[in-house]
Design a protein around this motif. Structure first.
Motif, PDB file in Angstrom:
ATOM      1  N   HIS A 113       0.946  -1.239   0.081  1.00 53.30           N
ATOM      2  CA  HIS A 113      -0.069  -0.136  -0.074  1.00 53.30           C
ATOM      3  C   HIS A 113       0.870   1.263  -0.121  1.00 53.30           C
ATOM      4  O   HIS A 113       1.734   1.398   0.973  1.00 53.30           O
ATOM      5  CB  HIS A 113      -0.977  -0.040   1.206  1.00 53.30           C
ATOM      6  CG  HIS A 113      -1.813  -1.368   1.544  1.00 53.30           C
ATOM      7  ND1 HIS A 113      -3.058  -1.627   0.838  1.00 53.30           N
ATOM      8  CD2 HIS A 113      -1.437  -2.404   2.023  1.00 53.30           C
ATOM      9  CE1 HIS A 113      -3.394  -2.669   1.299  1.00 53.30           C
ATOM     10  NE2 HIS A 113      -2.413  -3.326   1.895  1.00 53.30           N
ATOM     11  N   CYS A 124      -3.776   5.974   1.901  1.00 56.95           N
ATOM     12  CA  CYS A 124      -2.867   4.795   1.207  1.00 56.95           C
ATOM     13  C   CYS A 124      -3.694   4.338   0.124  1.00 56.95           C
ATOM     14  O   CYS A 124      -5.086   4.647   0.099  1.00 56.95           O
ATOM     15  CB  CYS A 124      -2.389   3.649   2.264  1.00 56.95           C
ATOM     16  SG  CYS A 124      -3.797   2.634   3.026  1.00 56.95           S
ATOM     17  N   GLY A 183      -5.207   1.047  -2.143  1.00 54.72           N
ATOM     18  CA  GLY A 183      -5.617  -0.190  -1.941  1.00 54.72           C
ATOM     19  C   GLY A 183      -6.920  -0.235  -1.492  1.00 54.72           C
ATOM     20  O   GLY A 183      -7.632   0.787  -1.298  1.00 54.72           O
TER      21      GLY A 183
END
Length: 325
Positions: free
Chosen positions: A136, A269, A271
């Motif tokens: 990530h 982040c 993801g």
């Protein structure tokens, strides 16, 4: 690590070193109202007991590096060895065994795409006992361990006397030379290493090394972190939170969490989970209360995956705490 009970002087020293890990013992003593010898003796005692140390840390962003949070799933017999190997790498920090001991989390700073790919696409996937890897990219941090309020003890007036000069804005990445790398490697082991020792290793003059380190610190490349287990301050229950947050409320949630005293790290982040956080709590009930009251009150949060830390192999700096100086 030995079991050490921290008194008021110890707690003041811990907070002082969190604010400025290179602050002189004389300055810290003046702020605490004790003798310089007392401060030096307390620091040596805590360091030799494995309670704390000061380490130099490099801000990879200022060098043009990218920062990643990794999650690895391993077979039960391999997690410890894989985590130890990751902790030994100079580009990792905050290496933890999570949950049932089969998951590892760590942060990685990658100087280049080639080095990133070597780790993520070649080295880790070829380890047969690593069953899954997710990476990530950390986009923006809103809370960092250096400002975690759990270490606070001093008054605002006392803290103000210790704060270093503000970091200057740097428009382009800073370049390091070979002497810089030698010195930074030593500081990653002992952030309070003397200028004479650093200069001898770099083959330079004391004054030259001091000027260079001051410049790197002002530019934001070099910082000093306190390597200390939250358990020493009464917060033995640590957890990593992987959160899915509605994009329109992501920044607001991240900023709100930065104001929570339990949170020592929070970052946007990439993801399936778009916000990662680290929390320190006094016990399981305290963690439960945090999740069901503070986090639950954030309307944009869609889901939270909570992974308790069961073992820490590395926080910052190099792996382990070397013998006291």
């Amino acid at each position: 690590m030995e079991t050490v009970t921290l008194d008021a002087v110890d707690r003041g020293l811990v907070h002082a070193l969190q604010i400025d890990g290179r602050a002189s013992f004389r300055t810290v003593a003046e702020v605490l109202g004790v003798s310089e010898n007392t401060v030096a003796r307390r620091y040596r005692r805590l360091r030799s007991a494995g309670v704390l140390r000061v380490v130099g840390v490099v801000n990879g962003v200022a060098l043009g590096h990218s920062s990643w949070a990794l999650r690895l799933q391993c077979t039960p017999d391999a997690a410890g060895a894989v985590a130890a190997a990751l902790a030994a790498r100079p580009d990792t920090s905050y290496v933890h065994l999570l949950s049932g001991g089969t998951e590892i989390s760590c942060n990685v700073q990658s100087p280049s795409a080639a080095e990133r790919d070597a780790l993520l696409l070649h080295k880790l996937p070829r380890t047969s006992r690593v069953t899954a890897v997710s990476a990530h990219l950390l986009l923006r941090a809103t809370a960092l361990p250096a400002a975690w309020p759990g270490a606070a003890w001093l008054s605002e007036e006392q803290a103000g006397r210790l704060r270093p000069a503000p970091v200057a804005a740097v428009s382009e990445p800073v370049a390091l030379d070979d002497q810089d790398r030698v010195v930074l490697e030593l500081l990653a082991r002992d952030g309070r290493a003397g200028y004479r020792e650093l200069a001898a290793a770099a083959g330079s003059a004391d004054s030259t090394v001091k000027r260079r380190l001051d410049a790197l610190r002002r530019s934001g490349v070099l910082g000093y972190a306190l390597d200390l287990s939250p358990a020493a301050l009464g917060f033995p229950t640590e957890a990593r939170l992987w959160m899915s947050v509605r994009p329109s409320g992501l920044l607001q949630v991240a900023q709100a969490m930065a104001g929570h005293p339990e949170v020592c790290f929070a970052a946007l982040c990439t993801g399936p989970s778009n916000l990662v956080a680290a929390v320190n709590c006094r016990d399981a009930e305290d963690l439960c209360r945090y999740l069901t009251e503070r986090v639950a009150a954030l309307d944009a949060v869609r889901s939270v995956e909570t992974a308790p830390v069961i073992r820490t192999l590395k926080r910052t700096g190099t792996a382990g705490i070397p013998a006291s100086r």
